[in-house]
Every structure is written in structure tokens, then in C-alpha cells.
Design an enzyme around this catalytic site. Structure first.
Site, PDB file in Angstrom:
ATOM      1  N   ASP A   1       8.114   4.685 -10.337  1.00  0.00           N
ATOM      2  CA  ASP A   1       9.010   4.566  -9.194  1.00  0.00           C
ATOM      3  C   ASP A   1      10.478   4.627  -9.624  1.00  0.00           C
ATOM      4  O   ASP A   1      11.052   3.639 -10.063  1.00  0.00           O
ATOM      5  CB  ASP A   1       8.759   3.297  -8.385  1.00  0.00           C
ATOM      6  CG  ASP A   1       9.434   3.376  -7.006  1.00  0.00           C
ATOM      7  OD1 ASP A   1      10.314   4.237  -6.836  1.00  0.00           O
ATOM      8  OD2 ASP A   1       9.067   2.600  -6.114  1.00  0.00           O
TER       9      ASP A   1
ATOM     10  N   ARG B   1       3.113  13.697  -8.397  1.00  0.00           N
ATOM     11  CA  ARG B   1       3.317  12.789  -9.534  1.00  0.00           C
ATOM     12  C   ARG B   1       2.018  12.605 -10.311  1.00  0.00           C
ATOM     13  O   ARG B   1       0.943  12.452  -9.731  1.00  0.00           O
ATOM     14  CB  ARG B   1       3.815  11.439  -9.031  1.00  0.00           C
ATOM     15  CG  ARG B   1       4.046  10.422 -10.132  1.00  0.00           C
ATOM     16  CD  ARG B   1       4.880   9.266  -9.650  1.00  0.00           C
ATOM     17  NE  ARG B   1       4.187   8.380  -8.731  1.00  0.00           N
ATOM     18  CZ  ARG B   1       4.780   7.383  -8.070  1.00  0.00           C
ATOM     19  NH1 ARG B   1       6.079   7.181  -8.205  1.00  0.00           N
ATOM     20  NH2 ARG B   1       4.096   6.624  -7.246  1.00  0.00           N
TER      21      ARG B   1
ATOM     22  N   GLY C   1       0.812  -1.215   0.000  1.00  0.00           N
ATOM     23  CA  GLY C   1       0.000   0.000   0.000  1.00  0.00           C
ATOM     24  C   GLY C   1       0.838   1.254   0.000  1.00  0.00           C
ATOM     25  O   GLY C   1       2.073   1.235   0.060  1.00  0.00           O
TER      26      GLY C   1
ATOM     27  N   ARG D   1       3.724   6.128   1.912  1.00  0.00           N
ATOM     28  CA  ARG D   1       4.089   7.544   2.022  1.00  0.00           C
ATOM     29  C   ARG D   1       3.535   8.331   0.839  1.00  0.00           C
ATOM     30  O   ARG D   1       4.140   9.291   0.368  1.00  0.00           O
ATOM     31  CB  ARG D   1       5.600   7.701   2.091  1.00  0.00           C
ATOM     32  CG  ARG D   1       6.371   7.106   0.919  1.00  0.00           C
ATOM     33  CD  ARG D   1       7.822   7.501   0.986  1.00  0.00           C
ATOM     34  NE  ARG D   1       8.578   6.990  -0.142  1.00  0.00           N
ATOM     35  CZ  ARG D   1       9.758   7.452  -0.515  1.00  0.00           C
ATOM     36  NH1 ARG D   1      10.301   8.458   0.146  1.00  0.00           N
ATOM     37  NH2 ARG D   1      10.398   6.939  -1.537  1.00  0.00           N
TER      38      ARG D   1
ATOM     39  N   ASP E   1       8.298   6.469   8.360  1.00  0.00           N
ATOM     40  CA  ASP E   1       7.831   7.810   8.729  1.00  0.00           C
ATOM     41  C   ASP E   1       6.944   8.443   7.662  1.00  0.00           C
ATOM     42  O   ASP E   1       6.297   9.457   7.912  1.00  0.00           O
ATOM     43  CB  ASP E   1       9.016   8.727   9.054  1.00  0.00           C
ATOM     44  CG  ASP E   1       9.990   8.904   7.900  1.00  0.00           C
ATOM     45  OD1 ASP E   1       9.577   8.751   6.726  1.00  0.00           O
ATOM     46  OD2 ASP E   1      11.165   9.220   8.164  1.00  0.00           O
TER      47      ASP E   1
ATOM     48  N   ASP F   1       4.755  -4.549  -7.390  1.00  0.00           N
ATOM     49  CA  ASP F   1       4.027  -3.324  -7.062  1.00  0.00           C
ATOM     50  C   ASP F   1       4.552  -2.126  -7.845  1.00  0.00           C
ATOM     51  O   ASP F   1       3.975  -1.043  -7.768  1.00  0.00           O
ATOM     52  CB  ASP F   1       4.073  -3.046  -5.553  1.00  0.00           C
ATOM     53  CG  ASP F   1       5.481  -2.966  -5.010  1.00  0.00           C
ATOM     54  OD1 ASP F   1       6.174  -3.998  -5.050  1.00  0.00           O
ATOM     55  OD2 ASP F   1       5.898  -1.888  -4.546  1.00  0.00           O
ATOM     56  N   ASN F   2       5.631  -2.323  -8.607  1.00  0.00           N
ATOM     57  CA  ASN F   2       6.139  -1.272  -9.493  1.00  0.00           C
ATOM     58  C   ASN F   2       5.979  -1.649 -10.964  1.00  0.00           C
ATOM     59  O   ASN F   2       6.660  -1.097 -11.820  1.00  0.00           O
ATOM     60  CB  ASN F   2       7.618  -1.002  -9.196  1.00  0.00           C
ATOM     61  CG  ASN F   2       7.811  -0.328  -7.854  1.00  0.00           C
ATOM     62  OD1 ASN F   2       6.960   0.435  -7.418  1.00  0.00           O
ATOM     63  ND2 ASN F   2       8.921  -0.622  -7.201  1.00  0.00           N
TER      64      ASN F   2
ATOM     65  N   LYS G   1       3.813  12.206  -3.139  1.00  0.00           N
ATOM     66  CA  LYS G   1       4.750  11.206  -2.631  1.00  0.00           C
ATOM     67  C   LYS G   1       5.626  11.868  -1.579  1.00  0.00           C
ATOM     68  O   LYS G   1       6.270  12.888  -1.850  1.00  0.00           O
ATOM     69  CB  LYS G   1       5.617  10.679  -3.790  1.00  0.00           C
ATOM     70  CG  LYS G   1       6.564   9.553  -3.425  1.00  0.00           C
ATOM     71  CD  LYS G   1       7.245   9.034  -4.686  1.00  0.00           C
ATOM     72  CE  LYS G   1       8.218   7.911  -4.373  1.00  0.00           C
ATOM     73  NZ  LYS G   1       8.861   7.394  -5.608  1.00  0.00           N
TER      74      LYS G   1
ATOM     75  N   ARG H   1      -1.469  -1.446 -10.338  1.00  0.00           N
ATOM     76  CA  ARG H   1      -0.239  -2.228 -10.439  1.00  0.00           C
ATOM     77  C   ARG H   1      -0.579  -3.711 -10.465  1.00  0.00           C
ATOM     78  O   ARG H   1      -1.695  -4.106 -10.081  1.00  0.00           O
ATOM     79  CB  ARG H   1       0.657  -1.959  -9.218  1.00  0.00           C
ATOM     80  CG  ARG H   1       0.749  -0.505  -8.800  1.00  0.00           C
ATOM     81  CD  ARG H   1       0.921  -0.388  -7.279  1.00  0.00           C
ATOM     82  NE  ARG H   1       0.847   1.010  -6.843  1.00  0.00           N
ATOM     83  CZ  ARG H   1       1.897   1.806  -6.696  1.00  0.00           C
ATOM     84  NH1 ARG H   1       3.100   1.342  -6.940  1.00  0.00           N
ATOM     85  NH2 ARG H   1       1.748   3.056  -6.308  1.00  0.00           N
TER      86      ARG H   1
END
Length: 502
Positions: free
Chosen positions: A274, A185, A99, A102, A134, A264-265, A122, A192
Site C-alpha cells: 500500500d 498488483r 476488506g 476497491r 466508489d 491492515d497494511n 486495485k 495481513r
């Protein structure tokens, strides 16, 4: 899923016109969320051309309210930002929940040509998918993605694009304290392979997700039947395979190493996404690896087609029950689709490489192409510069090629090449011009990009803007950019590594 933060973000009308078709159609794959507070948002760069194509006001985006939206500190009044859920295979290992750890999908905009795009932030702070991270990002990696994605767009390679980078005024701790930033972005979508890997484990989501993806990216397929030998889901799989085979061929033709080709990319749209640990090769080496986390070279330059085919196999697995209710029939059809990947890739790569050496319109001589690759690898020739030097050779200037390779080493191949070119019956100067139109002078050379990002992190954006200007005009040689075409010194390349930025 966690609920959104209790204190709602302030709203702004600086950006308007958002739609939320993905969140509306597939709500279980989203969580309503908002960006973190931003102490001191400062616009570092804005893509005016992209903004205008999206129907956005450049002046409004540059205003305090616009910058607040681009930083995640405020939300558009007509948008409902969400973090999206997906799973995926990372370096071959399955992660059941990844998921947007960030990232924040502000919503969708329809551009002036009627095309739908996501606008995502992002580095806008933690989400329910942060997994202990974080959720923030720092200036260097965000500017890297901005520059490299715009360079890829200028090279006519399908890619997400970058609208803006905003410094947050927040220090983010990586190896030390670094200045934080948020990237805005733009993507055809953020669907994906990993989205399907999650949905297949929730069967009520799989068909709606597939239908949404088809309607958004391949609407002609929506007219096909839902079942039968040539149903829409099988053709959907075949279409994504073809798109991705073309994409990875384009990567290798410009010497691009993605670095983190996890499922996932791998996008359903066929766009590059990415740009964390990516890099461009100088000397041609199929085993080139730059990413600090790719210890086994899984995503090395020459293994990218195989890695992508593996990812597409995971996509095929997710679609099996839609392709056929009979497991053996679904497996047979999906396997046949995957087996076509190698031919698709070979066709795209060989056609592209033929164009790079001026052999357009002729039957592909794979031995001639392979022998050039062997020559380049053996002598560690610069990938980008060699093709421009071959065009110079046709114009009667042998110096660039001779500077890189002794004539006794190049002469046998050059003689075969000139014989093949003679079959075209075209003036060599015209062929050289055709070659220059597909072979860039400027790419984001690793040492130049590294220097520019270090300067930008320290507050000097001049080198960044200079490099950005060159790589977004990749086929236009200019004296003032001559140093940007030079490969990195071996002393730099030997120890160069890239990092994900998380």
C-alpha cells in the site's frame, strides 16, 4: 455477505494458470466478485520482466483481451475473482470490517521459480466492502504505486510489485473529475495482521488461517508441533516479528515514510504494501510526516519502528489461544516475542547504517553512527546524497560534502570516521565502491514524482518513464539523469503533502 453481481463478466484466456488456494481454504474470508465495466481500457504501462517471471505472455497481456483482464472488465477463464475480508486498526482505532473496498483478487500464479503470488486488481470498482466508497482509483495514485513499488524492489526491499496500470476511460470524482485507472498488483500474498484480527473473532477460522499462512510463507514451521513451549504458532509469531523488524529498518535506511501503517497494511509475508500517502525524505528529519491524514505524526519517519511493534502486538493478541490454551502462558510467551522486536530492529538498522558508511565487518560503533545522524539532522543534510558524498570524500573529492556542510562542522566527525575505517585495512577506493553499492543515487524524489504524475494525468507519460528508468537503476549514475538526484527546493518541501488516493 452480498452475492456477486448478476451479470457475469466476460471471460478470456489471455491469462491462464490461476489457482485459488486461499479462497478454497478460507472461503468465509472471501466473496466471489467481479470488476466493474470499463468504458475504454487503455494500457498505460506493463512490466514485461515481471510478466515473464510469472510465466505470462507479454503479447497476450498487451492484446485487447489481456488489457480487459488487467482492467477488471473481463476475468480469466480459469479464475474465480474474490474480494477478501479483513478488519484492522487504523491510526490506533479498531475497525471491525474493512476488506477489499476497491480491490479484486483474481487468483494465484506460480512463477518460473515455483513461488506462489497473488494477482490483485486495485481500483476495479465497488465491492461489498466499499463502505460507501466508489471503489475506483485514478491515474496518479496508481502510477505512484507502480513506480514506488518498483523502486523499492530495485533497492532490494521486500515489496509487492506492479504488473500494469490500465486507464479505464471513466472519470472518477475526487476533488474534481480525474481519469480513472486500475493497478494490477503482485504480492507474495495479501494476508495481513488485519486478516487475523478478523479471524480471531471467528474462532473456527483462526487455526486454518494460521496454518495456511505458515504453509504458504514459512513452510519449515509446519513441521513443528501444534502445542508445547516451541510450538509452530509461537515460532510463527517470532518469525513475522523478525521479518517486519528487518523491513522497517530497510525503510528508514532509504528514508522511506510509509504514511499509513495501519494493521491492515502490515503483511504476514514481510512485504511492503500500500503506497498511498508514502514519500521519501530529502533533508534528514526523524519527525518527517507527509500524509495529509496523519495529523498527530503517528507514522512519522522515526516512529515507524514503534508503530510497527504496536501492530505486531495486535497480531500477537490474535494468536494467543493458538500459542497456549493457558491464557497467562500465552501472554508470557507472546510478550517475550514482542520484547525481542527492539533488538531485532536495532541490529538490522545499525548493521545497515554501518554498511552505508563503509564500516562493514567491524564492531558497530553506535556513538559514531548516532553522531552522524545528529549532524545530518542539525544541518538538514540530504539523506540520500550525503552517503554518496561520503564515498566521494574517500575518493579524494571533498566538494559534494563541502557544498552541503562547512568543513569546520564536518571535520571532527570525519576524523573519527577515517580512524574507524583505517581499522579495516582496506583501500579507501574499495570502501567507496562498497558504499556506492548500498547507497542509491536515485530515489523517487517527491518533487520529481509529483511532476511526473501531473504530466501523466494530463496524458504525457515521458517524464514518468524517465523517472521510472532512473529509480529502477538506483545505483547507476548517469549524466542524463543528474537532475533526478537533486533534492527538492525548500519551497516545495515545506508544503508537500501526500494523499491516500481514495
Amino acid at each position: 455477505m452480498s452475492a456477486a453481481p448478476e451479470s457475469p463478466a466476460p471471460t478470456s484466456t489471455a491469462i491462464a494458470g490461476f489457482e485459488n488456494t486461499f479462497a478454497e481454504a478460507l472461503a468465509p474470508l472471501t466473496v466471489a466478485w467481479q470488476g466493474a465495466e470499463v468504458p475504454e481500457p487503455t494500457l498505460l504501462i506493463l512490466n514485461d520482466e515481471l510478466a515473464e517471471s510469472l510465466g505470462l505472455s507479454v503479447a497476450a497481456l498487451r492484446s485487447d483481451d489481456g488489457v480487459a483482464i488487467l482492467s477488471g472488465a473481463a476475468r480469466p477463464a480459469d479464475a474465480t475473482p474474490v474480494a477478501t475480508a479483513y478488519s484492522g486498526h487504523q491510526f490506533g482505532g479498531y475497525a471491525p470490517m474493512l476488506g477489499d473496498g476497491r480491490a479484486l483478487l483474481l487468483g494465484e500464479l506460480v512463477d518460473t521459480a515455483g513461488r506462489r503470488f497473488d494477482l490483485q486488481l486495485k481500483g476495479s470498482g465497488p465491492t461489498p466492502f466499499s463502505r460507501g466508497g466508489d471503489g475506483f482509483a485514478v491515474i496518479g495514485p496508481m502510477l505512484r504505486e507502480y513506480l514506488v513499488s518498483e523502486a523499492m524492489h530495485a533497492l532490494d526491499i521486500p515489496t509487492t510489485r506492479s504488473l500494469a496500470v490500465v486507464a479505464t476511460g471513466r472519470d472518477v470524482h475526487r476533488d474534481g473529475a480525474e481519469p480513472g485507472a486500475v493497478l494490477a498488483r503482485v504480492a507474495a500474498s495479501h494476508l495481513r495482521v488485519g486478516t487475523f484480527e478478523l479471524a480471531v473473532r471467528h474462532p473456527d477460522l483462526l487455526r486454518p488461517l494460521a496454518d495456511y499462512a505458515i504453509n504458504r510463507h514459512y513452510p519449515d514451521l509446519a513441521e513443528l508441533p501444534e502445542s508445547g513451549d516451541r510450538n509452530r504458532y509461537l515460532v510463527f509469531l517470532e518469525t513475522v516479528i523478525e521479518r517486519q523488524a528487518a523491513l522497517v529498518a530497510q525503510w528508514i535506511l532509504v528514508g522511506f515514510v510509509h504514511g499509513v501503517m495501519n494493521t491492515d497494511n502490515t503483511t504476514i509475508s514481510g512485504e511492503t504494501i500500500d503506497y498511498g500517502p508514502c514519500a521519501f525524505i530529502d533533508a534528514y528529519d526523524p519527525d518527517a510526516v507527509f500524509s495529509s491524514i496523519d495529523h498527530g505524526g503517528r507514522y512519522r519517519l522515526g516512529n515507524q519502528p514503534a508503530a510497527l511493534k504496536w501492530n505486531l502486538a495486535r497480531f500477537a493478541e490474535a494468536l494467543l489461544t493458538l500459542i497456549s490454551p493457558v491464557p497467562d502462558d500465552g501472554i508470557a510467551a507472546a510478550t517475550a516475542a514482542l520484547e525481542a522486536f527492539d533488538d531485532h530492529y536495532e541490529r538490522h538498522f545499525a548493521t545497515g547504517l554501518s554498511a552505508k558508511v563503509g564500516l562493514v565487518g567491524l564492531a558497530i560503533d553506535r556513538s559514531l553512527l548516532d553522531d552522524l545522524l545528529t549532524l545530518m539532522h542539525h544541518h538538514r543534510l540530504d539523506w540520500t546524497g550525503t552517503f554518496r558524498a561520503l564515498a566521494d570524500e574517500l575518493r579524494g573529492d571533498p566538494a559534494p560534502l563541502d557544498d552541503a556542510l562547512p568543513r569546520e562542522a564536518s571535520a571532527p566527525w570525519l576524523a573519527r570516521w577515517r580512524t574507524a575505517l583505517a581499522d579495516r585495512g582496506v583501500d579507501p577506493a574499495q570502501i567507496a565502491a562498497e558504499m556506492d553499492a548500498v547507497n542509491p543515487v536515485y530515489i523517487p524524489r517527491n518533487h520529481r514524482l509529483d511532476d511526473a504524475l501531473r504530466a501523466a494525468t494530463a496524458g504525457d507519460l515521458v517524464p514518468f518513464h524517465r523517472l521510472l528508468d532512473a529509480v529502477t537503476h538506483p545505483y547507476e549514475p548517469r549524466d542524463e539523469w543528474s537532475d533526478l538526484a537533486d533534492p527538492a527546493p525548500e519551497s516545495f518541501s515545506a508544503g508537500f503533502r501526500t494523499f491516500c488516493g481514495t
